[in-house]
Write a protein that holds these residues in place. Structure first.
Motif, PDB file in Angstrom:
ATOM      1  N   UNK A 118       7.729  -7.900 -17.930  1.00  0.00           N
ATOM      2  CA  UNK A 118       6.808  -6.785 -17.574  1.00  0.00           C
ATOM      3  C   UNK A 118       7.615  -5.691 -16.824  1.00  0.00           C
ATOM      4  N   UNK A 119       8.549  -4.322 -16.811  1.00  0.00           N
ATOM      5  CA  UNK A 119       8.967  -3.712 -15.864  1.00  0.00           C
ATOM      6  C   UNK A 119       8.141  -3.038 -14.916  1.00  0.00           C
ATOM      7  N   UNK A 120       8.884  -3.442 -13.699  1.00  0.00           N
ATOM      8  CA  UNK A 120       7.731  -2.805 -12.359  1.00  0.00           C
ATOM      9  C   UNK A 120       8.833  -1.743 -11.806  1.00  0.00           C
ATOM     10  N   UNK A 121       8.933  -0.738 -11.189  1.00  0.00           N
ATOM     11  CA  UNK A 121      10.101   0.146 -10.302  1.00  0.00           C
ATOM     12  C   UNK A 121       8.498   0.642  -9.243  1.00  0.00           C
ATOM     13  N   UNK A 122       9.400   0.312  -8.291  1.00  0.00           N
ATOM     14  CA  UNK A 122       8.278   0.895  -6.671  1.00  0.00           C
ATOM     15  C   UNK A 122       9.160   1.986  -6.811  1.00  0.00           C
ATOM     16  N   UNK A 123       8.693   2.867  -5.597  1.00  0.00           N
ATOM     17  CA  UNK A 123       9.241   3.514  -5.078  1.00  0.00           C
ATOM     18  C   UNK A 123      10.139   3.072  -3.415  1.00  0.00           C
ATOM     19  N   UNK A 124       9.795   2.420  -2.598  1.00  0.00           N
ATOM     20  CA  UNK A 124      10.650   1.814  -2.607  1.00  0.00           C
ATOM     21  C   UNK A 124      11.720   1.211  -2.533  1.00  0.00           C
ATOM     22  N   UNK A 125      11.772   0.637  -3.508  1.00  0.00           N
ATOM     23  CA  UNK A 125      13.239   0.244  -3.853  1.00  0.00           C
ATOM     24  C   UNK A 125      13.439   0.826  -5.631  1.00  0.00           C
ATOM     25  N   UNK A 126      13.941   2.029  -5.911  1.00  0.00           N
ATOM     26  CA  UNK A 126      13.817   2.472  -6.870  1.00  0.00           C
ATOM     27  C   UNK A 126      15.531   1.657  -7.782  1.00  0.00           C
ATOM     28  N   UNK A 128       0.784  -1.298  -0.190  1.00  0.00           N
ATOM     29  CA  UNK A 128       0.461   0.037  -0.089  1.00  0.00           C
ATOM     30  C   UNK A 128       1.092   1.434  -0.338  1.00  0.00           C
ATOM     31  N   UNK A 129       1.978   1.217   0.311  1.00  0.00           N
ATOM     32  CA  UNK A 129       3.021   2.157   0.646  1.00  0.00           C
ATOM     33  C   UNK A 129       3.483   2.267  -0.753  1.00  0.00           C
ATOM     34  N   UNK A 130       3.879   1.590  -1.604  1.00  0.00           N
ATOM     35  CA  UNK A 130       4.129   2.255  -2.733  1.00  0.00           C
ATOM     36  C   UNK A 130       3.385   2.749  -3.816  1.00  0.00           C
ATOM     37  N   UNK A 131       2.012   1.692  -3.001  1.00  0.00           N
ATOM     38  CA  UNK A 131       0.558   2.152  -4.246  1.00  0.00           C
ATOM     39  C   UNK A 131       0.628   3.969  -4.075  1.00  0.00           C
ATOM     40  N   UNK A 132       0.263   4.014  -2.764  1.00  0.00           N
ATOM     41  CA  UNK A 132       0.083   5.331  -1.887  1.00  0.00           C
ATOM     42  C   UNK A 132       1.078   6.421  -2.613  1.00  0.00           C
ATOM     43  N   UNK A 133       1.841   6.534  -2.585  1.00  0.00           N
ATOM     44  CA  UNK A 133       3.202   7.403  -3.687  1.00  0.00           C
ATOM     45  C   UNK A 133       2.753   8.075  -4.227  1.00  0.00           C
ATOM     46  N   UNK A 134       2.710   8.877  -4.368  1.00  0.00           N
ATOM     47  CA  UNK A 134       1.589  10.294  -4.727  1.00  0.00           C
ATOM     48  C   UNK A 134       3.271  11.071  -5.775  1.00  0.00           C
ATOM     49  N   UNK A 135       4.541  10.981  -4.830  1.00  0.00           N
ATOM     50  CA  UNK A 135       5.583  12.058  -5.378  1.00  0.00           C
ATOM     51  C   UNK A 135       6.501  10.953  -5.969  1.00  0.00           C
ATOM     52  N   UNK A 136       6.239  10.004  -6.316  1.00  0.00           N
ATOM     53  CA  UNK A 136       6.874   9.145  -6.836  1.00  0.00           C
ATOM     54  C   UNK A 136       6.021   7.656  -7.352  1.00  0.00           C
ATOM     55  N   UNK A 137       6.096   7.795  -8.409  1.00  0.00           N
ATOM     56  CA  UNK A 137       4.748   6.925  -8.572  1.00  0.00           C
ATOM     57  C   UNK A 137       5.403   5.738  -9.304  1.00  0.00           C
ATOM     58  N   UNK A 138       4.843   4.292  -9.654  1.00  0.00           N
ATOM     59  CA  UNK A 138       4.983   3.061  -9.505  1.00  0.00           C
ATOM     60  C   UNK A 138       6.079   3.349 -11.436  1.00  0.00           C
ATOM     61  N   UNK A 139       6.646   2.581 -11.703  1.00  0.00           N
ATOM     62  CA  UNK A 139       6.963   3.107 -12.722  1.00  0.00           C
ATOM     63  C   UNK A 139       6.618   1.839 -13.922  1.00  0.00           C
ATOM     64  N   UNK A 140       6.166   1.168 -14.898  1.00  0.00           N
ATOM     65  CA  UNK A 140       6.245   0.030 -15.650  1.00  0.00           C
ATOM     66  C   UNK A 140       6.493  -0.555 -17.297  1.00  0.00           C
ATOM     67  N   UNK A 141       6.353  -0.688 -17.312  1.00  0.00           N
ATOM     68  CA  UNK A 141       6.864  -1.030 -18.830  1.00  0.00           C
ATOM     69  C   UNK A 141       6.276  -2.502 -19.375  1.00  0.00           C
ATOM     70  N   UNK A 142       5.870  -3.344 -20.664  1.00  0.00           N
ATOM     71  CA  UNK A 142       5.458  -4.585 -20.699  1.00  0.00           C
ATOM     72  C   UNK A 142       6.998  -5.094 -22.559  1.00  0.00           C
ATOM     73  N   UNK A 143       6.899  -5.282 -22.375  1.00  0.00           N
ATOM     74  CA  UNK A 143       8.580  -5.997 -23.863  1.00  0.00           C
ATOM     75  C   UNK A 143       7.998  -7.669 -24.492  1.00  0.00           C
TER      76      UNK A 143
END
Length: 213
Positions: free
Chosen positions: A180-188, A123-138
């Protein structure tokens, strides 16, 4: 219900919920520093939801065997985990009604929703508005299947057996597996890599981490 199938499904549930010191199998957070669980799956499932088809059970066995000693090499060395994601009823639009036809793979944003629904993103990552989750598909799996990664051939063989993925074809016209590449604010510096495809309306595949400082 077939007693043999019921027994096998009960064994699968027990494996996901067994207690190992320092390790919550099926329940470890993505940025956990402990050894990875055997199978990374929805945290919020009941036993009934984990009933498997023969095809799913067979695929999970292949995937789990392929993770043994498989390592993804980046700025660090990270193990592979088997992934088993079960969409919620509200996500059934992702799955073709005719199960004999290939279902379209989730988009990157759809996968992010599935990961949140499965409680595999905090929830902490999901609620971080200053640093949104980054994601992409390949659809390019060359980095995952590079010979520089120990056990890469086992990973490739598993993807070929389950999804008929052929590395030589590269970006396929009708891809059956995606990265899928996913970058979470808690572990950039940790890029979570999800390699997934459909097996009887469940998403199965692998998870690993690329360390990128």
């Amino acid at each position: 219900m077939d007693p043999a199938r019921s027994s096998l499904d009960a064994g699968y549930m027990a494996m996901l919920t067994r207690n190992i010191p320092g390790v919550g199998v099926g329940n470890a957070p993505l940025n956990s520093a402990v050894s990875p669980p055997t199978i990374l799956t929805n945290k919020n499932l009941t036993g009934a939801a984990l009933t498997l088809t023969d095809k799913q059970r067979h695929a999970i066995g292949i995937l789990d065997s392929a993770t043994k000693d498989a390592i993804f090499v980046s700025e660090g060395d990270e193990p592979f985990q088997t992934v088993h994601l079960i969409p919620k009823q509200s996500d059934t639009h992702l799955v073709a009604n005719n199960t004999s036809a290939p279902s379209p793979l989730p988009t990157a944003s759809e996968l992010l929703t599935l990961l949140k629904d499965a409680q595999l993103i905090s929830a902490d990552d999901d609620d971080d508005e200053e640093t949104p989750i980054e994601y992409e598909q390949s659809f390019d799996l060359k980095a995952i299947l590079s010979s520089s990664n120990p056990g890469a051939q086992n990973i490739a063989d598993a993807l070929q057996q389950i999804f008929q993925y052929d590395l030589s074809h590269g970006n396929q016209t009708n891809p059956t597996v995606a990265l899928y590449r996913v970058i979470l604010p808690s572990s950039p510096t940790e890029v979570h890599l999800w390699i997934l495809g459909w097996v009887d309306q469940h998403l199965l595949g692998f998870h690993t981490i690329s360390i990128e400082s």
